[in-house]
Design a protein around this motif. Sequence first.
Motif, short mmCIF file in Angstrom:
data_model
loop_
_atom_site.label_atom_id
_atom_site.label_comp_id
_atom_site.label_asym_id
_atom_site.label_seq_id
_atom_site.Cartn_x
_atom_site.Cartn_y
_atom_site.Cartn_z
N GLU A 93 35.81 -9.24 -27.33
CA GLU A 93 36.67 -8.14 -26.87
C GLU A 93 38.12 -8.60 -26.77
O GLU A 93 38.92 -7.95 -26.11
CB GLU A 93 36.18 -7.65 -25.50
N THR A 94 38.46 -9.69 -27.45
CA THR A 94 39.77 -10.31 -27.25
C THR A 94 40.69 -10.23 -28.46
O THR A 94 41.76 -10.82 -28.45
CB THR A 94 39.59 -11.80 -26.89
N GLU A 95 40.27 -9.56 -29.54
CA GLU A 95 41.04 -9.50 -30.78
C GLU A 95 41.13 -10.87 -31.45
O GLU A 95 41.99 -11.09 -32.30
CB GLU A 95 42.44 -8.92 -30.55
N GLN A 96 40.27 -11.79 -31.04
CA GLN A 96 40.22 -13.12 -31.64
C GLN A 96 38.75 -13.44 -31.90
O GLN A 96 37.99 -13.68 -30.96
CB GLN A 96 40.82 -14.18 -30.71
N GLU A 97 38.37 -13.43 -33.16
CA GLU A 97 36.97 -13.67 -33.51
C GLU A 97 36.75 -15.12 -33.96
O GLU A 97 37.70 -15.84 -34.30
CB GLU A 97 36.54 -12.72 -34.64
N ILE A 98 35.50 -15.52 -33.95
CA ILE A 98 35.09 -16.78 -34.57
C ILE A 98 34.43 -16.41 -35.89
O ILE A 98 33.46 -15.66 -35.91
CB ILE A 98 34.10 -17.54 -33.68
N ALA A 99 35.00 -16.89 -36.99
CA ALA A 99 34.50 -16.51 -38.32
C ALA A 99 34.23 -17.75 -39.16
O ALA A 99 34.78 -18.83 -38.91
CB ALA A 99 35.50 -15.61 -39.02
N PHE A 100 33.41 -17.56 -40.16
CA PHE A 100 33.04 -18.64 -41.09
C PHE A 100 33.45 -18.20 -42.48
O PHE A 100 32.98 -17.17 -42.98
CB PHE A 100 31.54 -18.89 -41.01
N LEU A 101 34.34 -18.95 -43.10
CA LEU A 101 34.82 -18.67 -44.45
C LEU A 101 34.31 -19.79 -45.35
O LEU A 101 34.63 -20.96 -45.12
CB LEU A 101 36.35 -18.63 -44.45
N TYR A 102 33.49 -19.44 -46.37
CA TYR A 102 32.80 -20.50 -47.10
C TYR A 102 32.70 -20.19 -48.59
O TYR A 102 32.90 -19.06 -49.04
CB TYR A 102 31.41 -20.71 -46.52
N ASP A 103 32.38 -21.26 -49.34
CA ASP A 103 32.19 -21.16 -50.78
C ASP A 103 30.72 -20.85 -51.05
O ASP A 103 29.86 -21.71 -50.84
CB ASP A 103 32.59 -22.49 -51.43
N PRO A 104 30.41 -19.64 -51.54
CA PRO A 104 29.00 -19.28 -51.75
C PRO A 104 28.34 -20.05 -52.89
O PRO A 104 27.11 -20.01 -53.03
CB PRO A 104 29.07 -17.78 -52.06
N ASP A 105 29.13 -20.76 -53.71
CA ASP A 105 28.56 -21.58 -54.76
C ASP A 105 28.06 -22.92 -54.21
O ASP A 105 27.32 -23.63 -54.89
CB ASP A 105 29.59 -21.86 -55.85
N VAL A 106 28.48 -23.26 -53.00
CA VAL A 106 28.15 -24.56 -52.43
C VAL A 106 27.11 -24.46 -51.31
O VAL A 106 26.32 -25.37 -51.10
CB VAL A 106 29.43 -25.25 -51.91
N LEU A 107 27.12 -23.33 -50.60
CA LEU A 107 26.18 -23.20 -49.50
C LEU A 107 25.85 -21.73 -49.24
O LEU A 107 26.58 -20.82 -49.66
CB LEU A 107 26.73 -23.86 -48.23
N LYS A 108 24.75 -21.54 -48.55
CA LYS A 108 24.34 -20.23 -48.06
C LYS A 108 24.34 -20.28 -46.54
O LYS A 108 23.96 -21.29 -45.95
CB LYS A 108 22.96 -19.85 -48.57
N ALA A 109 24.75 -19.18 -45.91
CA ALA A 109 24.81 -19.15 -44.45
C ALA A 109 24.44 -17.78 -43.94
O ALA A 109 24.71 -16.76 -44.59
CB ALA A 109 26.22 -19.52 -43.98
N HIS A 110 23.80 -17.75 -42.78
CA HIS A 110 23.57 -16.47 -42.12
C HIS A 110 23.63 -16.65 -40.62
O HIS A 110 23.34 -17.73 -40.09
CB HIS A 110 22.24 -15.83 -42.56
N HIS A 111 24.04 -15.58 -39.95
CA HIS A 111 24.11 -15.58 -38.49
C HIS A 111 22.69 -15.67 -37.95
O HIS A 111 21.84 -14.85 -38.26
CB HIS A 111 24.79 -14.28 -38.02
N ASP A 112 22.43 -16.69 -37.14
CA ASP A 112 21.07 -16.95 -36.67
C ASP A 112 21.10 -17.29 -35.18
O ASP A 112 20.90 -18.45 -34.79
CB ASP A 112 20.47 -18.11 -37.49
N PRO A 113 21.36 -16.29 -34.34
CA PRO A 113 21.46 -16.56 -32.89
C PRO A 113 20.15 -17.02 -32.31
O PRO A 113 19.09 -16.53 -32.67
CB PRO A 113 21.89 -15.21 -32.32
#
Length: 343
Positions: A93-113
């Motif tokens: 709620e702070t206008e400041q997010e935590i984000a992940f910017l990545y190369d999809p050719d090198v890795l796969k990622a998903h949000h996994d709380p």
Amino acid sequence: MRLASYNVAWFNALFDDAGRMLADHELSSRYKVTRAEQLAALGVVFAALNADAVMVIEAPDSNGKRSTVTALEGFAAAYQLRARRAMIGYASETEQEIAFLYDPDVLKAHHDPQGDPAPSHGAPGAPRFDSQLRLDLNGDGEEELIRFSKPPLELAVTTATGALLRLIGVHAKSKAPHGAGSEREFTRISIENRRKQLAECLWLRARIDRQLEAGDSLIVMGDFNDGPGLDEYEKLFGRSGIEIVLGHNRPANARLYDPHASLALTQSLGLTPTTARFYQPQKRHYFEALLDFIMLSPDLVAKAPDWRIWHPFNDPAVSQFPELSAALLTASDHFPVTLDIQL
């Protein structure tokens, strides 16, 4: 593989509601820096990092009108970055997010709380990060309800070589006493903010314990708004948030490691690496702090990784390139931290 953690100050102010970059001559939220200048500087820094993935702290906002993913992927396309796919977890709620910017050719990622969602009255231990934690901070038998200001981003990552990693992106509560109008208010707000920051670190440590017990290869990275010996209020609580997250006094197999944090905890001459540089108007000079870390589980430390702070004055490999040094100073009040590791 190269991973980076980078707090980009006021990143949100560089995009309109449609996620388009505002590369104009209006002033950004950085002092005497235009939006075009800050964006160009960020383009230079991100390109120089050439990271496979960046944990972006203070990423552009995500709400009903704005999209972190749209903004970051547009930025990556404009500067032709390899790390061009973006994702977030729970929006803050702070206008400041935590984000992940990545190369999809090198890795796969998903949000996994991890963890179970807590009920409205909270839960002890390690509930899901978008829930509320019930915690006795004072040791007086009275539990308090704690919410993360910015819920950590938990990721399951698979590299192109098949390595499995768990990443947690962190932006812990700021301890700065914003809004203090008197010395008494300054002290009160400082202590309240320190308590909240420590509570977030205790919650995070409870999650780390579970991941290490499960045998996960774990990386915890981001801006902790804290460092060993950073302020006098640390003495009130006996330890820093960084020591809590690292598991400083625990057995070796239960500790995380970051060499910069280790140096700050063990040295006695005041020689400490720094990752952030702020101007103090009252004293009319800059001061520096160690706030940004990339912490590894023991199995990853055993792979002999290489950490680096991209400091424009302290890293000779950076300072010999004037354009990059200038860009780092213009882009943010934090400097990137990178990790090079063979997986």
